[in-house]
Design a protein around this motif. Structure first.
Motif, short mmCIF file in Angstrom:
data_model
loop_
_atom_site.label_atom_id
_atom_site.label_comp_id
_atom_site.label_asym_id
_atom_site.label_seq_id
_atom_site.Cartn_x
_atom_site.Cartn_y
_atom_site.Cartn_z
N UNK A 31 -6.57 4.96 7.74
CA UNK A 31 -6.71 4.67 6.31
C UNK A 31 -6.13 3.30 5.96
N UNK A 32 -5.05 2.91 6.66
CA UNK A 32 -4.44 1.61 6.42
C UNK A 32 -5.39 0.49 6.82
N UNK A 33 -6.08 0.66 7.95
CA UNK A 33 -7.05 -0.35 8.40
C UNK A 33 -8.19 -0.45 7.39
N UNK A 34 -8.64 0.69 6.87
CA UNK A 34 -9.72 0.68 5.88
C UNK A 34 -9.27 -0.04 4.60
N UNK A 35 -8.05 0.22 4.16
CA UNK A 35 -7.54 -0.42 2.94
C UNK A 35 -7.41 -1.92 3.12
N UNK A 36 -6.95 -2.35 4.31
CA UNK A 36 -6.79 -3.79 4.55
C UNK A 36 -8.14 -4.48 4.71
N UNK A 89 0.83 -1.20 0.00
CA UNK A 89 0.00 0.00 0.00
C UNK A 89 0.86 1.25 0.00
N UNK A 90 0.20 2.39 -0.23
CA UNK A 90 0.90 3.67 -0.08
C UNK A 90 1.19 3.89 1.40
N UNK A 91 2.00 4.89 1.71
CA UNK A 91 2.19 5.27 3.11
C UNK A 91 0.92 5.96 3.58
N UNK A 92 0.20 5.29 4.46
CA UNK A 92 -1.10 5.78 4.92
C UNK A 92 -1.11 5.93 6.42
N UNK A 138 -5.48 2.85 -3.03
CA UNK A 138 -4.52 2.83 -1.93
C UNK A 138 -3.41 1.80 -2.13
N UNK A 139 -3.58 0.87 -3.04
CA UNK A 139 -2.55 -0.14 -3.27
C UNK A 139 -1.59 0.33 -4.35
#
Length: 162
Positions: free
Chosen positions: A17-22, A10-13, A89-90
């Protein structure tokens, strides 16, 4: 269903936002019939080469690495990968079939390696099955011809005169 190791970079989040992307990635897998065994975080690290973020077209040099170990059919894998690759986000998504990557255990041949080269079976077979090319044969022929010409030849000695 074979076991796949799905890599999601992923991008640096931020954490939210990282939890949402995962969760989006995980729900995409589950919606397509995957069985997720394990999710691993490999941490935040530098990328081997620069990537471009999809939405902002900015250069990405560092990112978060995650592994999803999941059982998935081949048809569903194609759909999941295309969906995850289009996520904004990826940065990178790939899947590796883990069942095919297991290799056989190789035998240790340290005793054979520790022998001098002249006694090794591999070297003996190389010497026995050695093939010589045309150029090498020609060079050997010229060298032996040159050596033959350099040897002084003895001429017959005439008998003494009376």
């Amino acid at each position: 269903m074979p076991l796949f190791e799905i890599t999601v970079i992923t991008r640096s989040l931020s954490k939210v936002d990282l939890v949402k992307a995962l969760t989006r990635a995980g729900s995409t897998l589950l919606d397509n019939g995957a069985i997720i065994e394990k999710v691993e975080s490999l941490g935040h690290r530098d990328l081997p080469f620069k990537r471009i973020a999809k939405q902002t077209n900015e250069s990405v040099y560092t990112s978060n690495y995650f592994l999803f170990h999941s059982h998935l059919s081949f048809d569903a894998k194609k759909h999941v990968l295309s969906t995850l690759r289009h996520d904004l986000d990826t940065v990178h998504v790939d899947a590796i079939d883990v069942t095919k990557t297991t290799s056989e255990v190789k035998k240790c041949n340290l005793e054979e390696i520790m022998k001098p080269p002249a006694e090794r079976e591999s070297v003996k077979s190389l010497r026995e099955n050695q093939k010589m090319g045309h150029f090498t044969r020609q060079m050997i022929y010229k060298r032996t011809e040159k050596e033959w010409k350099s040897i002084p030849k003895s001429y017959p000695i005439a008998p003494p005169r009376p």
